[in-house]
Design a protein around this motif. Structure first.
Motif, PDB file in Angstrom:
ATOM      1  N   THR A  52       0.865  -1.171   0.000  1.00  0.00           N
ATOM      2  CA  THR A  52       0.000   0.000   0.000  1.00  0.00           C
ATOM      3  C   THR A  52       0.901   1.220   0.000  1.00  0.00           C
ATOM      4  N   PHE A  53       0.677   2.142  -0.927  1.00  0.00           N
ATOM      5  CA  PHE A  53       1.491   3.340  -1.023  1.00  0.00           C
ATOM      6  C   PHE A  53       0.714   4.534  -0.476  1.00  0.00           C
ATOM      7  N   ILE A  54       1.270   5.175   0.543  1.00  0.00           N
ATOM      8  CA  ILE A  54       0.693   6.392   1.100  1.00  0.00           C
ATOM      9  C   ILE A  54       1.546   7.556   0.604  1.00  0.00           C
ATOM     10  N   ILE A  55       1.001   8.318  -0.351  1.00  0.00           N
ATOM     11  CA  ILE A  55       1.719   9.425  -0.967  1.00  0.00           C
ATOM     12  C   ILE A  55       1.354  10.712  -0.227  1.00  0.00           C
ATOM     13  N   VAL A  56       2.375  11.378   0.329  1.00  0.00           N
ATOM     14  CA  VAL A  56       2.134  12.554   1.163  1.00  0.00           C
ATOM     15  C   VAL A  56       2.775  13.790   0.538  1.00  0.00           C
ATOM     16  N   THR A  57       2.002  14.859   0.443  1.00  0.00           N
ATOM     17  CA  THR A  57       2.518  16.161   0.032  1.00  0.00           C
ATOM     18  C   THR A  57       1.840  17.223   0.874  1.00  0.00           C
ATOM     19  N   SER A  58       2.541  18.296   1.177  1.00  0.00           N
ATOM     20  CA  SER A  58       1.982  19.311   2.072  1.00  0.00           C
ATOM     21  C   SER A  58       1.215  20.384   1.313  1.00  0.00           C
ATOM     22  N   TYR A  59       0.348  21.078   2.024  1.00  0.00           N
ATOM     23  CA  TYR A  59      -0.442  22.154   1.433  1.00  0.00           C
ATOM     24  C   TYR A  59       0.459  23.218   0.810  1.00  0.00           C
ATOM     25  N   GLU A  60       1.553  23.535   1.490  1.00  0.00           N
ATOM     26  CA  GLU A  60       2.437  24.603   1.027  1.00  0.00           C
ATOM     27  C   GLU A  60       3.269  24.205  -0.183  1.00  0.00           C
ATOM     28  N   ASN A  61       3.679  22.946  -0.252  1.00  0.00           N
ATOM     29  CA  ASN A  61       4.628  22.538  -1.290  1.00  0.00           C
ATOM     30  C   ASN A  61       4.048  21.592  -2.340  1.00  0.00           C
ATOM     31  N   ALA A  62       2.748  21.410  -2.330  1.00  0.00           N
ATOM     32  CA  ALA A  62       2.131  20.456  -3.258  1.00  0.00           C
ATOM     33  C   ALA A  62       2.483  20.773  -4.709  1.00  0.00           C
TER      34      ALA A  62
END
Length: 310
Positions: free
Chosen positions: A176-186
């Motif tokens: 399972t891949f949980i891809i994370v990106t932040s609001y500021e740097n998306a």
């Protein structure tokens, strides 16, 4: 698959803290004789030990919030949903016990974990035993894999992962891949996320099964409260992550946002812990693996039995 639509957005605040150092496992062949580490060889997936598990791989650049999401998920599973403990007999059992203790102790005090070390894989072999008494809701093995955001940048412009990561992607594992990106740097991560999604096709025949979810972290930066998750989240992803948005919609992949509560910006400490999003993500993960929701009410006869015994 759990549907994240029609949810109210809540603010998210978290950053990395220097007060908790995560566990990392050395990936050099020379360390095979050291029982304190999980050995990882170059290009030979047979070297991976304890493959009887459900592997969860975190993808995201530095400071995106991967460690915080992992820590709060584990805290929710242990404090609300059942028992989560190290899998006995794995090479990293002692280290897992130490890391879990630090995760739980620090999160309860509002202390956030810091990121992982470059060229190393944080591997946690765990057993989750739900407190739901239905026979459909069974215990499962979970192996969490987290790597430095610096390593994920290595796949840019046709580059390859470090062997410690490549080995897991090349093995016959349920991932399972949980891809994370932040609001500021998306907006900075759009091309990289698409590069990663395209790269997964290379491993298609080597992976036992695949599931993917996209998480937008640090949502408090949006200033949004009490709004519909579906419209706000989709609009944000469509605007800031246009290529990722198209891929997610084309393949029907899940997407959501994350919050851990209120944060004191001066001390970088959590002042009010909110496990709502940790609950949502944990339930999505369990159902995607087992096929039944974690809060499944049970069959007719099970419900009768529960009403008598409880």
């Amino acid at each position: 698959m759990i549907n994240f639509e029609n949810e109210e957005l809540k603010p998210l605040s978290f950053d990395d803290s220097e007060e908790l150092k995560p566990l990392s496992f050395d990936t050099k062949i020379d360390d095979i004789a050291n029982d304190d580490f999980v050995p990882i060889s170059k290009g030979n997936s047979a070297e991976i030990k304890n493959k009887d598990s459900n592997f969860v791989f975190f993808f995201g650049t530095a400071s995106s919030g991967k460690s915080v999401i992992l820590a709060t998920m584990l805290y929710y599973l242990r404090s609300k949903a059942g028992v989560i403990r190290p899998k006995i007999g794995t090479p990293n059992t002692a280290e897992a016990e130490s890391l879990l203790y630090d995760f739980f102790d620090n999160i309860s005090k509002g202390i956030l974990p810091e990121g992982t070390v470059k060229d190393k894989v944080t591997r946690l072999d765990l057993v989750f035993e739900p407190n739901n008494k239905s026979k459909k809701i069974t215990p499962i093995n979970l192996t969490f894999l987290e790597t430095s955001g610096e390593n994920h940048n290595e796949i840019k412009r046709g580059g390859n992962y470090h062997s410690s990561i490549e080995t897991y992607l090349s093995a016959n594992l349920p991932l399972t891949f949980i891809i994370v990106t932040s609001y500021e740097n998306a907006h900075k991560d759009d091309i990289l996320i698409n590069t990663f999604l395209n790269k997964l096709e290379k491993y298609e025949k080597k992976l036992k099964s695949v599931n993917i979810i996209l998480i937008i972290s640090k949502w408090d930066k949006s200033g949004s409260r009490n709004i519909e998750a579906t419209d706000e989240l989709n609009n944000f992803i469509s605007e800031r992550l246009p290529m990722t948005s198209t891929a997610m919609d084309t393949y029907g992949l899940a997407k959501t946002f994350y919050t851990i509560g209120e944060l004191n910006e001066e001390t970088n400490r959590v002042t009010l812990l909110d496990l709502d999003r940790a609950e949502k993500l944990s339930k999505w993960l369990y159902e995607s693996i087992v096929g039944y929701p974690l809060d499944y009410e049970g069959t007719f006869w099970e419900r009768i039995k529960f009403s008598i015994t409880n």
